[in-house]
Structures are given as C-alpha cells and as structure tokens.
Design an enzyme around this catalytic site. Structure first.
Site, PDB file in Angstrom:
ATOM      1  CD  GLU A 121      -5.775   2.010 -14.460  1.00  0.00           C
ATOM      2  OE1 GLU A 121      -6.702   1.823 -13.645  1.00  0.00           O
ATOM      3  OE2 GLU A 121      -5.803   2.911 -15.320  1.00  0.00           O
ATOM      4  CD  GLU A 160      -8.311   9.516 -12.342  1.00  0.00           C
ATOM      5  OE1 GLU A 160      -8.931   8.458 -12.185  1.00  0.00           O
ATOM      6  OE2 GLU A 160      -7.441   9.661 -13.213  1.00  0.00           O
ATOM      7  CG  HIS A 189      -8.026   3.743 -10.067  1.00  0.00           C
ATOM      8  ND1 HIS A 189      -8.821   4.744  -9.560  1.00  0.00           N
ATOM      9  CD2 HIS A 189      -7.584   4.202 -11.275  1.00  0.00           C
ATOM     10  CE1 HIS A 189      -8.869   5.763 -10.433  1.00  0.00           C
ATOM     11  NE2 HIS A 189      -8.113   5.456 -11.474  1.00  0.00           N
TER      12      HIS A 189
END
Ligand code: ZN
Length: 511
Positions: free
Chosen positions: A275, A305, A278
């Site tokens: 995460e 991704e 991201h």
C-alpha cells in the site's frame, strides 16, 4: 489558440476540479466506513445512501452536456492540443474518454448495477461464511447479465470481445488479445518453475510464518519500515481495515490501511509495503495547477500496481532489504525473534507454496491464480459460462493451473469480492502490474547500479526518486504500455519477470 477556446478550456478545468472535490469527499466517506464507522444500528446503510448520493452527483456532473461542448471547442482548436504530451492535450484526451464512456451507459443501467452489486456483495459475504454458493448464484447471474449489457453499451473493436469493453475501464485500451499474448508464454514457464522449486530437496523453512508477535509491536515495526522507504506521514496516514487499500483524497492527504494478526507479521509487512507503494505514487503525481485534473492523476491500474508490487516484492523480499531490516526485528520484537538468522528470514519470506487463496499466494504461484480468473471472466462475458456452472469450471481450471483439488467454494470460487462487486475485467491488472514492476525495476537497476547494496545501507531514495522522475511525475500523460516503452525502451514483456523469479528463487531452493 483563440480566446473562445481558452475560456472553454478554463471552464472545463474548473468543472473537473469541482467534480474532484466530490470524488475526494466520496473517498473520505469510504475510508471512514472501512476504518472508523461504528458497526451498530443503521450506520452502514445510512453511509451507503451518502455514498450513493455523491456517486449520483458525480455522474451527473461528468455527463453534463456542457462538458461535451467545452471538449468539442478544445478539440476543434489544433493549437491547444498541438503538443500531444502537454497538459492541455492530456486533459482533453482523458476527459473526452471519461465523458464518452459515462454517456454510453443509460442511467437506468448505472443505477441497476450499483443496486445489484451492493446487494450481491452483501449476499456474497453471507454465503461465503456458510460456504453456500447456491444462495449467491442467482444474484451473481444477475451481475453477469448486467455486465454483459454494460459491455454491449460500450461496444468493442472489430475482432475484439465483450471482455475488452469492461477491461478498458480499468486499463484503457487493454484487450483480451493483448493480455493473452503475455499470459500464454508466461503460463508454462511459471508452472515449470513452481514444479522445479517444489521438487527440490532444499525447501526453506517457514520460520517467519510460525512467529507470534503482538499487534502493537507489529504496527510500530511496519510504520518504521514504510517511513524509511519514503511514505510521507506528514501527507498521509496508516490505519487498519479488514482488506488493505490506499485512497488518495489529494496528493497531500493519502489514506492507506493495513491489517495485523499475531501470527502474520510477514503479511502485515508485505501489505503495508504494498500500500505504501501505491501511496508514494499518489503523493508524487504532479501538484499545483494539475490537482483535480487527469494530468495530476495516476495512470490506470497496471502501472499503479507495478509500484505497489515493486516495493512489496522487488524491495521487500530482497536479500539487500533484509540485510538492513533484519536488525530491526530484534529492535521491535526483542527476544521473540532472536533465534532467527538473516538467512532464515530471507528464505521464509520467499517461501513458495501451492495453496488455494490468491491474496496469500507467493510471487511464483500468484500469477497462475490470475490467469485462471481471466479465462473464466472471458467465458462469462461471451455468454459461455453461467453462474450455475461457475464452481465446476473454477475447480477444473484450478486443478489445471495449480494442481490442487478445491475442497469447498469458500476456498474456491467465493474467495474474492471482485465479481460480486461487478468488477469483471479487473484481475489481469494484477499480473500486468507484476510484469511491469519487473521491467521497470530492471531499467532502474541499469541506471542506478546495485540497488540491493543501497537497500542494505537503508538507502531507498535512489529508487524512489527514479520512480518519481520516470513514472509519477508524468501523471496520465502516457497509457501503461506507452509509459513502459518510454521508460524502458521496450513494450511490456514477461522476460524481466521470469528473470527476477528464477534469479531469486532458484538459489533459495538450491537449484
Ligand atoms: Zn495493489
């Protein structure tokens, strides 16, 4: 460009920024729902109404006739978009795309999909608990029918197929034929690699998987790690939710979540680094005047991704990273991890196992989980596979791809939320992300030298700055495959991924 175009463009941008305020508000409500919302009473259904209200307002504004007029004025003026890679051209191109997609769907269908998918998500969660696929099947069939109707509204290029129309929403321009071109050669090579690894006499132990560590210490540990790799906590947060995710409300307000269980420190670390990958992308897209416009947004899913997978796998499962991170274990967990050598931790974080659950899969088997879903989605969208036949088709595909007999639907066809949420066409972006991660990482290594030596010294800024310069700072300037070509000089290819997997895993397995 003439004055009328300038003002049409300015009005368009002001409108987009207005819509973005609503989008950010809707994301905040979603984030709150997953992290803080009290569980009791009617809180969830009231929240669902708040979110639906905002979704309707966003859709209304995005399909406003004036958007088409402003876009047409901008498109008619060659000067405004003369530089195809400039911010104005990118904003006009991407807004045109969004507008055309949004207006192709009748609002009746948009509402119907929202209603049915919310219902089916709820039913899916219930049916999964009791392993009762028959209860879920009729609603899933309704979702499949609506998705086929949606695909028919969008249409697809000659020679294409209905699946393409849905995938295009997650990955612009993506077609089943392109995905197949990458997946077909990758599949037998992955199957062979997994066979070789699991047939080796040198199996790593699962030392890390057997640890039991307090959640509070795990939280401090993973926070320390993602802070070191470069997630900016002045402009973002880390909270907990059942399924980890990352939502950017603004580049300076990025909300990510992770999850903890006493015996899953490897999962907490992997999820949080994922995460944070991201999150760092979201924190470094172009700011200032670009906020709220496509130029200030991220490329769609496979590139997003690729960033998360790179930090999770190429960094977080590398020996260099663990040379730096291994001493941190004793700092945070004291004697509980004292018996674990660097070698043991590195080997067990790279353990390869055939098992049923996609989100728990290792790097070598993960993409096989995706490929079988891709085959099934295409068949559903062609009308060749009904919800009633899906469990049988799932189990057959699973034994074909992963060589295991699925014991029940909970660990089979009902494990993922995606289809219940009408997200058909989404899965392949995960594997495309793995492919792009490997290719971008190779390009970064060519330019930056020995990255693992840098990680071993706790230095992650080289890779981070390289990604900001080569990926994040472009906003939506390029589509995924084009960005790959611009940065690496090559179209997307599976070779770097295979080199990465074989180069790392074979030595660990004594091959
Ligand atoms: Zn992700």
């Amino acid at each position: 460009m003439n004055i009328q175009t300038r003002s049409a463009y300015d009005l368009l941008i002001a409108h987009l920024k207005d819509v973005d305020l609503l989008c950010a508000t809707k994301k905040l409500l979603t984030w709150d729902q997953e992290t803080l919302l009290p569980p009791g009473g009617a809180s969830a259904s009231y929240r669902a109404r708040q979110v639906a209200q905002l979704a309707r307002m966003i859709h209304e504004r995005m399909t406003d006739r004036r958007v088409d007029e402003w876009l047409s004025a901008c498109e008619a003026d060659g000067l405004l978009t003369a530089d195809a890679d400039g911010a104005a051209a990118v904003n006009v191109r991407e807004t045109r795309r969004q507008y055309d997609r949004a207006t192709k769907l009748p609002s009746r269908l948009v509402e119907e999909i929202a209603r049915v998918s919310s219902e089916s998500t709820h039913l899916w969660a219930e049916a999964r608990k009791t392993n009762d696929y028959a209860r879920f099947a009729p609603t899933l069939q309704r979702v499949i029918d609506l998705c086929r109707e949606k695909a028919a509204c969008y249409g697809h290029a000659p020679g294409g197929e209905p699946w393409d129309a849905l995938a295009d929403g997650y990955e612009p321009g993506c077609t089943a034929a392109q995905v197949e071109q990458l997946f077909t050669p990758l599949r037998p090579r992955l199957v062979r690699l997994v066979d070789q690894l699991l047939g080796s006499r040198h199996q790593p132990d699962d030392a890390l998987h057997r640890l039991k560590l307090p959640k509070e210490q795990q939280r401090a540990f993973v926070t320390d790690v993602v802070c070191a790799i470069g997630f900016d906590f002045e402009r973002g947060r880390l909270d907990e939710s059942a399924h980890p995710f990352c939502l950017p409300l603004h580049r300076d307000d990025v909300r990510m979540t992770t999850r903890f269980a006493d015996d899953m420190v490897h999962d907490a670390l992997g999820s949080t680094m994922h995460e944070a990958g991201h999150g760092m992308y979201n924190q470094n897209v172009p700011g200032g005047e670009h906020v709220g416009t496509p130029m200030g947004d991220a490329v769609r899913l496979s590139i997003h991704e690729s960033q998360s997978r790179m930090w999770e796998n190429h960094v977080g499962r590398s020996l260099g990273f663990w040379r730096w991170c291994h001493p941190m274990l004793s700092r945070w967990f004291g004697s509980a991890t004292a018996g674990l050598s660097l070698e043991q931790v590195y080997r067990s974080i790279n353990l390869v196992q055939r098992q049923f659950i996609r989100v728990e899969a290792d790097e070598a088997t993960y993409n096989l989980h995706i490929m079988m879903r891709f085959d099934l989605e295409r068949a559903m969208m062609r009308g060749d596979l009904t919800a009633g036949d899906l469990p049988g088709a799932w189990n057959e595909a699973f034994s074909h791809y992963l060589g295991l007999r699925v014991p029940d639907d909970r660990r089979g066809v009902m494990q993922d939320i995606h289809w219940a949420q009408a997200m058909i066409g989404y899965f392949p972006t995960y594997t495309l992300g793995n492919i792009l991660a490997a290719q971008l990482y190779e390009a970064a290594s060519r330019q930056l030298g020995d990255l693992e030596a840098q990680f071993a010294a706790g230095r992650f800024e080289g890779l981070r700055h390289w990604l900001i310069e080569n990926v994040h700072s472009h906003g939506m300037r390029y589509r995924s495959a084009e960005l790959c070509r611009v940065v690496t000089g090559e179209p997307p290819s599976v070779e770097p991924l295979m080199r990465h997997l074989e180069g790392k895993l074979k030595p660990i397995y004594g091959l």
